[in-house]
Scaffold this motif. Sequence first.
Motif, PDB file in Angstrom:
ATOM      1  N   ILE A 161      66.663  98.587  28.118  1.00  0.00           N
ATOM      2  CA  ILE A 161      67.282  99.424  27.090  1.00  0.00           C
ATOM      3  C   ILE A 161      68.785  99.437  27.342  1.00  0.00           C
ATOM      4  CG2 ILE A 161      67.509 101.759  26.146  1.00  0.00           C
ATOM      5  CD1 ILE A 161      64.509 102.149  26.702  1.00  0.00           C
ATOM      6  N   ALA A 162      69.165  99.702  28.582  1.00  0.00           N
ATOM      7  CA  ALA A 162      70.584  99.701  28.948  1.00  0.00           C
ATOM      8  C   ALA A 162      71.178  98.306  28.840  1.00  0.00           C
ATOM      9  CB  ALA A 162      70.764 100.246  30.362  1.00  0.00           C
ATOM     10  N   LYS A 163      70.361  97.300  29.172  1.00  0.00           N
ATOM     11  CA  LYS A 163      70.837  95.918  29.135  1.00  0.00           C
ATOM     12  C   LYS A 163      69.760  95.046  28.472  1.00  0.00           C
ATOM     13  CE  LYS A 163      72.855  92.350  31.831  1.00  0.00           C
ATOM     14  NZ  LYS A 163      73.817  91.981  32.747  1.00  0.00           N
ATOM     15  N   PRO A 164      69.766  94.959  27.123  1.00  0.00           N
ATOM     16  CA  PRO A 164      68.736  94.194  26.406  1.00  0.00           C
ATOM     17  C   PRO A 164      68.768  92.704  26.749  1.00  0.00           C
ATOM     18  CG  PRO A 164      70.022  95.549  24.889  1.00  0.00           C
ATOM     19  CD  PRO A 164      70.708  95.596  26.218  1.00  0.00           C
ATOM     20  N   LYS A 165      67.605  92.065  26.556  1.00  0.00           N
ATOM     21  CA  LYS A 165      67.535  90.611  26.719  1.00  0.00           C
ATOM     22  C   LYS A 165      68.322  89.951  25.593  1.00  0.00           C
ATOM     23  CE  LYS A 165      63.099  90.211  29.099  1.00  0.00           C
ATOM     24  NZ  LYS A 165      61.802  89.524  29.097  1.00  0.00           N
ATOM     25  N   THR A 166      68.572  88.663  25.716  1.00  0.00           N
ATOM     26  CA  THR A 166      69.365  87.951  24.705  1.00  0.00           C
ATOM     27  C   THR A 166      68.698  87.927  23.333  1.00  0.00           C
ATOM     28  OG1 THR A 166      68.403  85.856  25.417  1.00  0.00           O
ATOM     29  CG2 THR A 166      70.535  86.458  26.367  1.00  0.00           C
ATOM     30  N   ASN A 167      67.353  88.069  23.287  1.00  0.00           N
ATOM     31  CA  ASN A 167      66.655  88.069  22.000  1.00  0.00           C
ATOM     32  C   ASN A 167      66.509  89.486  21.436  1.00  0.00           C
ATOM     33  OD1 ASN A 167      64.694  89.143  23.628  1.00  0.00           O
ATOM     34  ND2 ASN A 167      63.170  87.561  23.238  1.00  0.00           N
ATOM     35  N   MET A 168      67.281  90.429  21.978  1.00  0.00           N
ATOM     36  CA  MET A 168      67.335  91.829  21.555  1.00  0.00           C
ATOM     37  C   MET A 168      66.129  92.660  21.997  1.00  0.00           C
ATOM     38  SD  MET A 168      70.306  91.841  20.429  1.00  0.00           S
ATOM     39  CE  MET A 168      70.353  93.571  20.058  1.00  0.00           C
ATOM     40  N   TYR A 169      65.345  92.142  22.917  1.00  0.00           N
ATOM     41  CA  TYR A 169      64.206  92.883  23.464  1.00  0.00           C
ATOM     42  C   TYR A 169      64.725  94.066  24.258  1.00  0.00           C
ATOM     43  CZ  TYR A 169      60.153  93.945  26.402  1.00  0.00           C
ATOM     44  OH  TYR A 169      59.129  94.580  27.049  1.00  0.00           O
ATOM     45  N   LYS A 170      64.149  95.236  23.967  1.00  0.00           N
ATOM     46  CA  LYS A 170      64.515  96.457  24.683  1.00  0.00           C
ATOM     47  C   LYS A 170      63.247  97.160  25.153  1.00  0.00           C
ATOM     48  CE  LYS A 170      68.745  97.608  22.171  1.00  0.00           C
ATOM     49  NZ  LYS A 170      69.398  98.674  21.394  1.00  0.00           N
ATOM     50  N   SER A 171      63.259  97.595  26.396  1.00  0.00           N
ATOM     51  CA  SER A 171      62.139  98.317  26.983  1.00  0.00           C
ATOM     52  C   SER A 171      62.510  98.639  28.422  1.00  0.00           C
ATOM     53  CB  SER A 171      60.880  97.434  26.952  1.00  0.00           C
ATOM     54  OG  SER A 171      59.764  98.133  27.416  1.00  0.00           O
ATOM     55  N   ILE A 172      61.842  99.623  28.992  1.00  0.00           N
ATOM     56  CA  ILE A 172      61.959  99.873  30.421  1.00  0.00           C
ATOM     57  C   ILE A 172      60.668  99.386  31.055  1.00  0.00           C
ATOM     58  CG2 ILE A 172      62.139 101.615  32.241  1.00  0.00           C
ATOM     59  CD1 ILE A 172      63.561 103.416  30.173  1.00  0.00           C
ATOM     60  N   HIS A 173      60.766  98.602  32.105  1.00  0.00           N
ATOM     61  CA  HIS A 173      59.592  98.126  32.846  1.00  0.00           C
ATOM     62  C   HIS A 173      59.638  98.720  34.245  1.00  0.00           C
ATOM     63  CE1 HIS A 173      59.037  94.159  30.376  1.00  0.00           C
ATOM     64  NE2 HIS A 173      59.265  95.207  29.603  1.00  0.00           N
ATOM     65  N   THR A 174      58.541  99.292  34.653  1.00  0.00           N
ATOM     66  CA  THR A 174      58.419  99.757  36.028  1.00  0.00           C
ATOM     67  C   THR A 174      57.013  99.460  36.514  1.00  0.00           C
ATOM     68  OG1 THR A 174      58.766 101.607  37.549  1.00  0.00           O
ATOM     69  CG2 THR A 174      57.767 102.150  35.423  1.00  0.00           C
ATOM     70  N   THR A 175      56.914  99.016  37.749  1.00  0.00           N
ATOM     71  CA  THR A 175      55.605  98.760  38.352  1.00  0.00           C
ATOM     72  C   THR A 175      55.410  99.777  39.467  1.00  0.00           C
ATOM     73  OG1 THR A 175      55.751  96.417  37.826  1.00  0.00           O
ATOM     74  CG2 THR A 175      54.152  97.045  39.506  1.00  0.00           C
ATOM     75  N   VAL A 176      54.200 100.339  39.494  1.00  0.00           N
ATOM     76  CA  VAL A 176      53.895 101.401  40.450  1.00  0.00           C
ATOM     77  C   VAL A 176      52.601 101.077  41.198  1.00  0.00           C
ATOM     78  CG1 VAL A 176      55.002 103.132  38.967  1.00  0.00           C
ATOM     79  CG2 VAL A 176      52.523 102.780  38.814  1.00  0.00           C
ATOM     80  N   PHE A 177      52.412 101.784  42.300  1.00  0.00           N
ATOM     81  CA  PHE A 177      51.122 101.758  42.977  1.00  0.00           C
ATOM     82  C   PHE A 177      50.255 102.810  42.302  1.00  0.00           C
ATOM     83  CE2 PHE A 177      53.847 100.206  46.485  1.00  0.00           C
ATOM     84  CZ  PHE A 177      53.173  99.031  46.764  1.00  0.00           C
ATOM     85  N   GLY A 178      49.246 102.362  41.565  1.00  0.00           N
ATOM     86  CA  GLY A 178      48.343 103.267  40.876  1.00  0.00           C
ATOM     87  C   GLY A 178      47.152 103.623  41.744  1.00  0.00           C
TER      88      GLY A 178
END
Length: 186
Positions: A146-163
């Motif tokens: 979101i803060a730094k979109p991909k070049t194709n304008m993709y925006k999202s926050i990704h986080t991986t956790v121990f579930g």
Amino acid sequence: YKSLKKQQEKALETLEIYVPLAYYIGASKIKDELENIAFKYLKPSIYGDINKQREELKDETKDILENVKKDLNNLLKKNGIKADLEIRYKDNYSIYKKLLTNNKFETIHDMIGIKVIVKNVKDCYLSLMLIHEMFTPINNYFKDYIAKPKTNMYKSIHTTVFGPDNRLIQFQIRTQEMDKIAIYGL
């Protein structure tokens, strides 16, 4: 034989021409479908092996993810955030690409996940905070597109956790507008 050869040529053409075009315009759903169809024709036995492992993973994690989804939804509601939550699994071709880079099936961090779709950007960051309160995040697997979109304008926050059971679960957090762009492109 000629028919198979022709199908493989078309599949290769799809990977070389149409997949990059779909990525360029940000149409990830189309890109993923094209990659998986081409992969099925180019490497049918590998595709079958990966698909079998993926289906087994889905069977063994379905209940875990449903419980996480339910608990997270309750926590978000309790904090005034309305969200749509969708369980997601990495597709076969993406798994194949990860395996080519010396990963093992079990160590791919974004194999299973939950997509969190909220109303606005503020709710994206609040959802991230709540997810990190529920589960221990893995620092190396955090991306703020979101803060730094991909070049194709993709925006999202990704986080991986121990579930639960120390299963790695990736969360993709975005607004409805971001989700539409991620699926269909600009």
